[in-house]
Design a protein around this motif. Structure first.
Motif, PDB file in Angstrom:
ATOM      1  N   GLU A  38      -4.276   9.960-106.253  1.00 52.41           N
ATOM      2  CA  GLU A  38      -2.810   9.983-106.342  1.00 52.41           C
ATOM      3  C   GLU A  38      -2.289  11.401-106.066  1.00 52.41           C
ATOM      4  N   ILE A  39      -3.009  12.385-106.547  1.00 56.69           N
ATOM      5  CA  ILE A  39      -2.591  13.782-106.310  1.00 56.69           C
ATOM      6  C   ILE A  39      -2.705  14.099-104.817  1.00 56.69           C
ATOM      7  N   PHE A  68       8.369  20.145-110.670  1.00 55.38           N
ATOM      8  CA  PHE A  68       7.935  21.497-110.300  1.00 55.38           C
ATOM      9  C   PHE A  68       8.858  22.088-109.232  1.00 55.38           C
ATOM     10  N   PHE A  69       9.136  21.303-108.197  1.00 53.38           N
ATOM     11  CA  PHE A  69       9.926  21.851-107.087  1.00 53.38           C
ATOM     12  C   PHE A  69      11.420  21.939-107.402  1.00 53.38           C
ATOM     13  N   ARG A  70      11.889  21.176-108.368  1.00 53.27           N
ATOM     14  CA  ARG A  70      13.311  21.242-108.707  1.00 53.27           C
ATOM     15  C   ARG A  70      13.603  22.276-109.795  1.00 53.27           C
ATOM     16  N   SER A  71      12.598  22.969-110.261  1.00 55.92           N
ATOM     17  CA  SER A  71      12.801  23.904-111.368  1.00 55.92           C
ATOM     18  C   SER A  71      12.300  25.289-110.982  1.00 55.92           C
ATOM     19  N   GLY A  72      12.488  26.230-111.881  1.00 60.48           N
ATOM     20  CA  GLY A  72      12.011  27.596-111.625  1.00 60.48           C
ATOM     21  C   GLY A  72      10.560  27.813-112.047  1.00 60.48           C
ATOM     22  N   LEU A  73       9.799  26.728-112.214  1.00 55.66           N
ATOM     23  CA  LEU A  73       8.382  26.883-112.562  1.00 55.66           C
ATOM     24  C   LEU A  73       7.653  27.647-111.451  1.00 55.66           C
ATOM     25  N   ASP A  74       6.699  28.505-111.837  1.00 56.44           N
ATOM     26  CA  ASP A  74       6.001  29.317-110.831  1.00 56.44           C
ATOM     27  C   ASP A  74       4.782  28.611-110.244  1.00 56.44           C
ATOM     28  N   VAL A  75       4.013  27.992-111.114  1.00 55.79           N
ATOM     29  CA  VAL A  75       2.745  27.386-110.675  1.00 55.79           C
ATOM     30  C   VAL A  75       2.566  26.052-111.387  1.00 55.79           C
ATOM     31  N   LEU A  76       1.910  25.115-110.715  1.00 62.69           N
ATOM     32  CA  LEU A  76       1.620  23.821-111.335  1.00 62.69           C
ATOM     33  C   LEU A  76       0.115  23.589-111.352  1.00 62.69           C
ATOM     34  N   TYR A  77      -0.398  23.287-112.525  1.00 65.33           N
ATOM     35  CA  TYR A  77      -1.798  22.872-112.645  1.00 65.33           C
ATOM     36  C   TYR A  77      -1.812  21.370-112.887  1.00 65.33           C
ATOM     37  N   LEU A  78      -2.118  20.639-111.831  1.00 66.92           N
ATOM     38  CA  LEU A  78      -2.114  19.183-111.882  1.00 66.92           C
ATOM     39  C   LEU A  78      -3.571  18.739-111.787  1.00 66.92           C
ATOM     40  N   GLU A  79      -4.126  18.351-112.907  1.00 60.44           N
ATOM     41  CA  GLU A  79      -5.581  18.144-113.013  1.00 60.44           C
ATOM     42  C   GLU A  79      -6.280  19.388-112.470  1.00 60.44           C
ATOM     43  N   ASN A  80      -7.196  19.254-111.505  1.00 59.94           N
ATOM     44  CA  ASN A  80      -7.915  20.443-111.044  1.00 59.94           C
ATOM     45  C   ASN A  80      -7.241  21.127-109.844  1.00 59.94           C
ATOM     46  N   TYR A  81      -6.008  20.755-109.553  1.00 63.40           N
ATOM     47  CA  TYR A  81      -5.298  21.372-108.434  1.00 63.40           C
ATOM     48  C   TYR A  81      -4.358  22.476-108.925  1.00 63.40           C
ATOM     49  N   ARG A  82      -4.409  23.613-108.251  1.00 61.35           N
ATOM     50  CA  ARG A  82      -3.424  24.677-108.511  1.00 61.35           C
ATOM     51  C   ARG A  82      -2.420  24.646-107.365  1.00 61.35           C
ATOM     52  N   ILE A  83      -1.162  24.419-107.698  1.00 65.40           N
ATOM     53  CA  ILE A  83      -0.130  24.276-106.674  1.00 65.40           C
ATOM     54  C   ILE A  83       0.900  25.390-106.851  1.00 65.40           C
ATOM     55  N   ALA A  84       1.116  26.147-105.795  1.00 66.44           N
ATOM     56  CA  ALA A  84       2.085  27.248-105.859  1.00 66.44           C
ATOM     57  C   ALA A  84       3.233  26.927-104.920  1.00 66.44           C
ATOM     58  N   LYS A  85       4.357  27.620-105.131  1.00 70.14           N
ATOM     59  CA  LYS A  85       5.495  27.403-104.230  1.00 70.14           C
ATOM     60  C   LYS A  85       5.357  28.316-103.028  1.00 70.14           C
ATOM     61  N   PRO A  86       5.843  27.856-101.863  1.00 68.85           N
ATOM     62  CA  PRO A  86       5.760  28.733-100.701  1.00 68.85           C
ATOM     63  C   PRO A  86       6.583  30.003-100.946  1.00 68.85           C
ATOM     64  N   SER A  94       3.435  10.823-113.805  1.00 66.06           N
ATOM     65  CA  SER A  94       2.600  10.691-112.608  1.00 66.06           C
ATOM     66  C   SER A  94       2.538  12.001-111.828  1.00 66.06           C
ATOM     67  N   ALA A  95       1.735  11.999-110.742  1.00 71.23           N
ATOM     68  CA  ALA A  95       1.649  13.170-109.854  1.00 71.23           C
ATOM     69  C   ALA A  95       3.000  13.419-109.195  1.00 71.23           C
ATOM     70  N   SER A  96       3.661  12.348-108.828  1.00 68.00           N
ATOM     71  CA  SER A  96       4.953  12.499-108.160  1.00 68.00           C
ATOM     72  C   SER A  96       5.998  13.095-109.104  1.00 68.00           C
ATOM     73  N   ASP A  97       6.010  12.652-110.377  1.00 70.14           N
ATOM     74  CA  ASP A  97       6.937  13.242-111.363  1.00 70.14           C
ATOM     75  C   ASP A  97       6.674  14.734-111.523  1.00 70.14           C
ATOM     76  N   ALA A  98       5.384  15.080-111.633  1.00 65.70           N
ATOM     77  CA  ALA A  98       5.020  16.483-111.883  1.00 65.70           C
ATOM     78  C   ALA A  98       5.448  17.353-110.708  1.00 65.70           C
ATOM     79  N   LEU A  99       5.172  16.881-109.488  1.00 66.41           N
ATOM     80  CA  LEU A  99       5.519  17.676-108.303  1.00 66.41           C
ATOM     81  C   LEU A  99       7.028  17.789-108.135  1.00 66.41           C
ATOM     82  N   SER A 100       7.717  16.673-108.350  1.00 65.03           N
ATOM     83  CA  SER A 100       9.164  16.708-108.176  1.00 65.03           C
ATOM     84  C   SER A 100       9.811  17.644-109.201  1.00 65.03           C
TER      85      SER A 100
END
Ligand SMILES: [Fe+2]
Length: 571
Positions: A368-369, A550-568, A542-548
């Motif tokens: 799903e991620i 993340f991108f709509r807020s001022g969060l810097d980094v997302l740790y979604l299970e074993n994935y590290r997701i940063a903003k461009p 869900s993964a989609s909730d977490a990503l959405s």
């Protein structure tokens, strides 16, 4: 045997699934439907519970509803007669929703699940609250206190549990209700009822309780735990449109605007006064419950049992040794109680293991991620090991980044306890305003909680929190030691208190590991922890909730299970 507990039709609908009396899956409908406090029949949560267990609805031994609709309807009819003709508007509206939907819950459940009608049971509402608290506590015997706004007739009950038996001989009945008293002030203070009660609690420490005598005019409380409201001050029992009467406004003045942004001392003082009176009443109820059967143990549930400041005082001042509050104490947790009631009380089966953690929701699968990363074009790096995950997250936190943390199964109950959390360095005072305004888009007075390793509690708090389930489930406040307040300012409230979340290694090894690692590097095994959601939205599932989010807020980094997701990086 599988038993499914269901709550819906008021607010916070949910489903909980037991296998031979042991919880296997439980979730609020809002996490799936993405509608905050969703009260619809929890078909998504039910479908997920069944899927998680690998069963079909026909495999369910029983389906248990968290209240008795006819009894509740009886209360509405009787209230309408008692307060005729003032209650006519209330009655009209109630009739519509009851005849169109609520009365037919049995047939709606039959339709949703397709199980034979004899497998559907109904549990009285406060019994469902009581069962959720007592059976999950692991205590062989205990006094029981349930307090909420309203169920069928009861708004609070006092009783006891022994073995698998529960008795609730004392009750306070509608329209006298401590939960309603708190909700009326919640509405008066410009917040949404059933949602804003936390905000009133968060506002209270900014005020002085100088209106306590006025609040006491509204409610009489006796030492045996009984309360009686002066109904002249209220109108919730006669109209759905307004909770308080003109006489109430005569005492407290004009209501606070729902759009008010700035803190007004007058309203903060009212919040403080209400909070103090509620604490006094709850303390009396708690003492009455324990002295009645001489128990040193108390269990609690019902929405009012989520009042963390009152819980702290009950734990410390009510003369008890042990306190257990079901982490999903509100109506969203009554589905679990209804299912446990069927297993232990109706079927007479022996007690099971106590509730030690809240990780009963859905986990996010890797595929799903991967799909979501492809769809959104976000750049996620798969970290190779848990060690690397903890290293990178600690580095980010030390660098002052605010991180989204979505790991494992989402939590049961309203609190994020390290599975769907926003985390930050608690040593930076400015973090609090930053998270409130740029990340959660909410009022600046809202406090954040510290998550700390269980073994370090004594360093930060004087109270012996290590053995307290209320501290493990973030259900009480406690005073931060005076020498530590400046060390962890982002999680210390204006009055020097905090709402600690003690993390046990056994209950949540990954989150424990992260706090521990952060502590090794910073000297403080403490993290700022707040739920992973934006204002007015349910916590992410869900993964989609977490990503959405993340991108709509001022969060810097997302740790979604074993994935590290940063903003461009922009520019
Ligand atoms: Fe309730």
């Amino acid at each position: 045997m599988y038993i499914l507990g269901v709550s819906c039709d008021y607010h916070d609908s949910s489903a909980a699934l037991l296998l031979d009396g042991q919880l296997v899956a439980a979730a609020s409908e809002e996490r799936f439907s993405r509608r905050k406090h969703d009260s619809a029949i929890p078909s998504l949560a039910i479908a997920w519970c069944l899927k998680h267990a690998g069963i079909q609805a026909r495999d369910l031994g029983y389906v248990v509803f968290y209240e008795k609709p006819l009894l509740k309807f009886d209360r509405i009819l009787a209230t309408s007669v008692d307060y005729y003709p003032r209650a006519l508007p209330f009655f009209r509206e109630a009739l519509l929703s009851w005849f169109s939907e609520k009365l037919w819950i049995k047939s709606r459940l039959l339709k949703t699940l397709g199980v034979p009608s004899e497998r559907i049971l109904f549990c009285e509402h406060h019994m469902a609250h009581a069962a959720s608290a007592f059976y999950c506590s692991g205590f062989p015997e205990a006094a029981i206190l349930t307090v909420d706004g309203i169920g069928e007739w009861a708004t609070a009950t006092i009783g006891e549990g022994r073995g698998r038996e529960i008795r609730l001989p004392l009750e306070i009945r509608w329209p006298h209700s401590l939960g309603m008293l708190y909700s009326v002030f919640t509405a008066f203070l410009g917040f949404e009822v059933n949602e804003g009660e936390y905000k009133v609690m968060g506002m209270a420490p900014y005020g002085a309780p100088r209106y306590m005598d006025k609040v006491w005019k509204l409610v009489r409380a006796s030492q045996d735990g009984a309360i009686e409201l002066d109904l002249d001050y209220f109108s919730y029992h006669v109209t759905p449109r307004r909770a308080f009467s003109a006489k109430f406004l005569g005492l407290f003045g004009e209501p606070r605007s729902p759009y008010a942004v700035d803190q007004d001392q007058h309203y903060a003082d009212i919040a403080a006064s209400l909070q103090k009176v509620s604490e006094e009443i709850l303390l009396r109820m708690a003492r009455a419950a324990t002295s009645r059967n001489g128990s040193k143990r108390l269990v609690m549930a019902g929405g009012v049992a989520l009042n963390c400041v009152a819980n702290g005082r009950i734990q410390d001042e009510a003369g008890i040794d042990e306190l257990f509050i079901q982490p999903a104490a509100g109506d969203g947790g009554a589905s679990l109680g209804a299912a446990l009631w069927a297993w232990h009380t109706v079927l007479g089966r022996p007690r099971g293991t106590p509730l030690r953690h809240v990780s009963w929701g859905r986990a996010v699968p890797t595929r799903e991620i991967q799909t979501e990363l492809e769809v959104t074009g976000a750049s996620g790096v798969a970290l190779k090991s848990q060690e690397e995950l903890l290293d990178r997250a600690t580095e980010d936190l030390l660098a002052g980044k605010v991180i989204g943390w979505s790991q494992g199964r989402f939590e049961w109950g309203p609190r994020a306890l390290g599975n769907r959390s926003i985390l930050a360095d608690p040593r930076r005072g400015e973090t609090r305003d930053l998270v409130n305004t740029k990340i959660k888009f909410r009022e600046t007075f809202r406090p954040f909680a510290p998550s700390l390793t269980e073994d370090s509690a004594a360093r930060y708090f004087d109270q012996p929190l290590e053995c307290q389930p209320t501290a493990k489930f973030m259900l009480r406040t406690a005073a931060v030691r005076s020498d530590m307040r400046i060390r962890i300012p982002a999680v210390t409230h204006v009055d020097g208190s905090a709402r600690p979340h003690l993390v046990e290694r056994m209950a949540n090894p990954l989150f424990y590991g992260l706090i521990r690692r952060f502590g090794d590097a910073s000297g403080h095994p403490v993290l700022l922890n707040t739920s992973f959601n934006l204002r007015g939205e349910p916590i992410v599932a869900s993964a989609s909730d977490a990503l959405s989010t993340f991108f709509r807020s001022g969060l810097d980094v997302l740790y979604l299970e074993n994935y590290r997701i940063a903003k461009p990086v922009s520019g």
